[in-house]
Design a protein around this motif. Structure first.
Motif, PDB file in Angstrom:
ATOM      1  N   GLU A 165      38.471 -22.745  -7.846  1.00  0.00           N
ATOM      2  CA  GLU A 165      39.332 -23.830  -8.343  1.00  0.00           C
ATOM      3  C   GLU A 165      38.639 -24.615  -9.450  1.00  0.00           C
ATOM      4  O   GLU A 165      39.268 -24.975 -10.445  1.00  0.00           O
ATOM      5  CB  GLU A 165      39.745 -24.756  -7.207  1.00  0.00           C
ATOM      6  CG  GLU A 165      40.778 -24.133  -6.292  1.00  0.00           C
ATOM      7  CD  GLU A 165      41.135 -25.000  -5.097  1.00  0.00           C
ATOM      8  OE1 GLU A 165      40.393 -25.968  -4.775  1.00  0.00           O
ATOM      9  OE2 GLU A 165      42.163 -24.703  -4.453  1.00  0.00           O
ATOM     10  N   LEU A 222      47.780 -17.390 -18.779  1.00  0.00           N
ATOM     11  CA  LEU A 222      48.608 -18.058 -17.779  1.00  0.00           C
ATOM     12  C   LEU A 222      49.169 -19.345 -18.385  1.00  0.00           C
ATOM     13  O   LEU A 222      48.440 -20.113 -19.019  1.00  0.00           O
ATOM     14  CB  LEU A 222      47.751 -18.379 -16.550  1.00  0.00           C
ATOM     15  CG  LEU A 222      48.470 -18.726 -15.256  1.00  0.00           C
ATOM     16  CD1 LEU A 222      49.199 -17.507 -14.697  1.00  0.00           C
ATOM     17  CD2 LEU A 222      47.469 -19.237 -14.236  1.00  0.00           C
ATOM     18  N   ASN A 237      40.102 -24.578 -13.330  1.00  0.00           N
ATOM     19  CA  ASN A 237      40.539 -25.842 -13.935  1.00  0.00           C
ATOM     20  C   ASN A 237      39.852 -26.107 -15.275  1.00  0.00           C
ATOM     21  O   ASN A 237      40.431 -26.734 -16.156  1.00  0.00           O
ATOM     22  CB  ASN A 237      40.287 -27.016 -12.989  1.00  0.00           C
ATOM     23  CG  ASN A 237      41.258 -27.024 -11.828  1.00  0.00           C
ATOM     24  OD1 ASN A 237      42.369 -26.517 -11.939  1.00  0.00           O
ATOM     25  ND2 ASN A 237      40.848 -27.577 -10.711  1.00  0.00           N
ATOM     26  N   LYS A 246      36.735 -20.671  -2.498  1.00  0.00           N
ATOM     27  CA  LYS A 246      37.928 -21.316  -3.052  1.00  0.00           C
ATOM     28  C   LYS A 246      37.546 -22.520  -3.909  1.00  0.00           C
ATOM     29  O   LYS A 246      38.110 -22.726  -4.989  1.00  0.00           O
ATOM     30  CB  LYS A 246      38.867 -21.736  -1.919  1.00  0.00           C
ATOM     31  CG  LYS A 246      40.202 -22.248  -2.416  1.00  0.00           C
ATOM     32  CD  LYS A 246      41.174 -22.494  -1.267  1.00  0.00           C
ATOM     33  CE  LYS A 246      42.528 -22.841  -1.826  1.00  0.00           C
ATOM     34  NZ  LYS A 246      43.083 -24.039  -1.301  1.00  0.00           N
ATOM     35  N   LYS A 252      50.569 -23.164 -18.492  1.00  0.00           N
ATOM     36  CA  LYS A 252      50.087 -24.369 -17.812  1.00  0.00           C
ATOM     37  C   LYS A 252      50.873 -24.700 -16.546  1.00  0.00           C
ATOM     38  O   LYS A 252      50.330 -25.219 -15.587  1.00  0.00           O
ATOM     39  CB  LYS A 252      50.118 -25.565 -18.765  1.00  0.00           C
ATOM     40  CG  LYS A 252      49.110 -25.483 -19.872  1.00  0.00           C
ATOM     41  CD  LYS A 252      49.043 -26.770 -20.649  1.00  0.00           C
ATOM     42  CE  LYS A 252      48.212 -26.693 -21.888  1.00  0.00           C
ATOM     43  NZ  LYS A 252      46.841 -26.331 -21.727  1.00  0.00           N
ATOM     44  N   GLU A 253      52.174 -24.388 -16.549  1.00  0.00           N
ATOM     45  CA  GLU A 253      52.997 -24.704 -15.369  1.00  0.00           C
ATOM     46  C   GLU A 253      52.866 -23.659 -14.254  1.00  0.00           C
ATOM     47  O   GLU A 253      53.328 -23.884 -13.147  1.00  0.00           O
ATOM     48  CB  GLU A 253      54.469 -24.881 -15.767  1.00  0.00           C
ATOM     49  CG  GLU A 253      55.158 -23.644 -16.297  1.00  0.00           C
ATOM     50  CD  GLU A 253      54.955 -23.399 -17.793  1.00  0.00           C
ATOM     51  OE1 GLU A 253      55.464 -22.379 -18.277  1.00  0.00           O
ATOM     52  OE2 GLU A 253      54.287 -24.217 -18.465  1.00  0.00           O
ATOM     53  N   GLU A 254      52.231 -22.545 -14.540  1.00  0.00           N
ATOM     54  CA  GLU A 254      52.051 -21.501 -13.537  1.00  0.00           C
ATOM     55  C   GLU A 254      50.795 -21.760 -12.707  1.00  0.00           C
ATOM     56  O   GLU A 254      49.784 -22.231 -13.234  1.00  0.00           O
ATOM     57  CB  GLU A 254      51.889 -20.126 -14.195  1.00  0.00           C
ATOM     58  CG  GLU A 254      53.118 -19.587 -14.863  1.00  0.00           C
ATOM     59  CD  GLU A 254      52.845 -18.245 -15.513  1.00  0.00           C
ATOM     60  OE1 GLU A 254      53.244 -17.227 -14.915  1.00  0.00           O
ATOM     61  OE2 GLU A 254      52.219 -18.220 -16.580  1.00  0.00           O
ATOM     62  N   LYS A 255      50.861 -21.428 -11.437  1.00  0.00           N
ATOM     63  CA  LYS A 255      49.685 -21.551 -10.578  1.00  0.00           C
ATOM     64  C   LYS A 255      48.838 -20.286 -10.719  1.00  0.00           C
ATOM     65  O   LYS A 255      49.379 -19.180 -10.804  1.00  0.00           O
ATOM     66  CB  LYS A 255      50.101 -21.726  -9.117  1.00  0.00           C
ATOM     67  CG  LYS A 255      50.721 -23.071  -8.842  1.00  0.00           C
ATOM     68  CD  LYS A 255      50.947 -23.265  -7.372  1.00  0.00           C
ATOM     69  CE  LYS A 255      51.510 -24.658  -7.144  1.00  0.00           C
ATOM     70  NZ  LYS A 255      51.601 -25.000  -5.742  1.00  0.00           N
ATOM     71  N   PRO A 256      47.534 -20.443 -10.738  1.00  0.00           N
ATOM     72  CA  PRO A 256      46.668 -19.269 -10.809  1.00  0.00           C
ATOM     73  C   PRO A 256      46.846 -18.391  -9.562  1.00  0.00           C
ATOM     74  O   PRO A 256      47.105 -18.912  -8.472  1.00  0.00           O
ATOM     75  CB  PRO A 256      45.253 -19.851 -10.858  1.00  0.00           C
ATOM     76  CG  PRO A 256      45.410 -21.298 -11.118  1.00  0.00           C
ATOM     77  CD  PRO A 256      46.785 -21.693 -10.716  1.00  0.00           C
ATOM     78  N   PRO A 257      46.689 -17.085  -9.694  1.00  0.00           N
ATOM     79  CA  PRO A 257      46.830 -16.182  -8.551  1.00  0.00           C
ATOM     80  C   PRO A 257      45.583 -16.230  -7.656  1.00  0.00           C
ATOM     81  O   PRO A 257      44.683 -15.394  -7.764  1.00  0.00           O
ATOM     82  CB  PRO A 257      47.022 -14.812  -9.211  1.00  0.00           C
ATOM     83  CG  PRO A 257      46.299 -14.925 -10.514  1.00  0.00           C
ATOM     84  CD  PRO A 257      46.452 -16.358 -10.946  1.00  0.00           C
ATOM     85  N   MET A 258      45.528 -17.251  -6.796  1.00  0.00           N
ATOM     86  CA  MET A 258      44.328 -17.504  -5.995  1.00  0.00           C
ATOM     87  C   MET A 258      43.940 -16.316  -5.109  1.00  0.00           C
ATOM     88  O   MET A 258      42.759 -16.014  -4.974  1.00  0.00           O
ATOM     89  CB  MET A 258      44.502 -18.762  -5.131  1.00  0.00           C
ATOM     90  CG  MET A 258      44.384 -20.048  -5.905  1.00  0.00           C
ATOM     91  SD  MET A 258      42.848 -20.246  -6.839  1.00  0.00           S
ATOM     92  CE  MET A 258      41.669 -20.463  -5.527  1.00  0.00           C
ATOM     93  N   CYS A 261      42.750 -18.960 -17.867  1.00  0.00           N
ATOM     94  CA  CYS A 261      43.080 -17.872 -16.952  1.00  0.00           C
ATOM     95  C   CYS A 261      44.056 -16.913 -17.636  1.00  0.00           C
ATOM     96  O   CYS A 261      45.055 -17.342 -18.219  1.00  0.00           O
ATOM     97  CB  CYS A 261      43.692 -18.454 -15.681  1.00  0.00           C
ATOM     98  SG  CYS A 261      43.977 -17.249 -14.372  1.00  0.00           S
TER      99      CYS A 261
END
Length: 150
Positions: free
Chosen positions: A28, A6, A32, A24, A8-14, A36
């Motif tokens: 998280e 993934l 962090n 959660k 760095k600018e992408e959000k993880p697929p929570m 990922c």
């Protein structure tokens, strides 16, 4: 299917990560601290795993998840095998994983991928998760610890 780290600018697929771990806050925290990786098919994220360095030369595979509609097609095995290869390439000597006592399919998958049971963290899910977790009609109480030499 392509598996990649993934950005760095992408959000993880929570939503996907929470399929494998319902907390959660815990997800998280380790996302962090770890790395990922996502599996994509036709521009859609269909799977995810997270590697977390725990000790010198040791890494833990802390989350493996596949979209529910994609399960049963071997994607989980591909993710686990990819994690093993990434860990080897990074110079780790041991890869570990933990799963709930109620995760019958996960226990089978990890052993098919070469992991061996090394211990049980009794009442892990009772102590660290506020709500009861059930899988396969079994209460998830204990963390089954598995390991593999790389």
């Amino acid at each position: 299917m392509d598996i990649r780290k993934l950005n760095k600018e992408e959000k993880p697929p929570m939503g996907l990560l929470l399929l494998a771990d319902p907390s959660k806050d815990i997800v998280e925290e380790y996302v962090n601290r770890g790395e990922c990786f996502v599996a994509e098919s036709e521009n859609q994220i269909v799977g995810v795993y997270v590697l977390l360095s725990t000790r010198p030369e040791t890494v833990e595979l802390v989350n493996v998840a596949v979209l529910e509609e994609q399960q049963g097609r071997g994607l989980g095995k591909q993710l686990v095998l990819d994690a093993i290869q990434v860990a080897k390439a990074k110079g780790y000597k041991i890869i570990e994983i933990g799963t709930g006592n109620s995760g019958i399919g996960q226990l089978a998958l990890y052993q098919k991928c070469g992991f061996r049971i090394i211990g049980v963290d009794m009442n892990f899910f009772i102590k660290h998760y506020p709500e009861e977790i059930f899988e396969n009609g079994i209460q998830c109480r204990d963390m089954i610890r598995l390991s593999q030499d790389l």
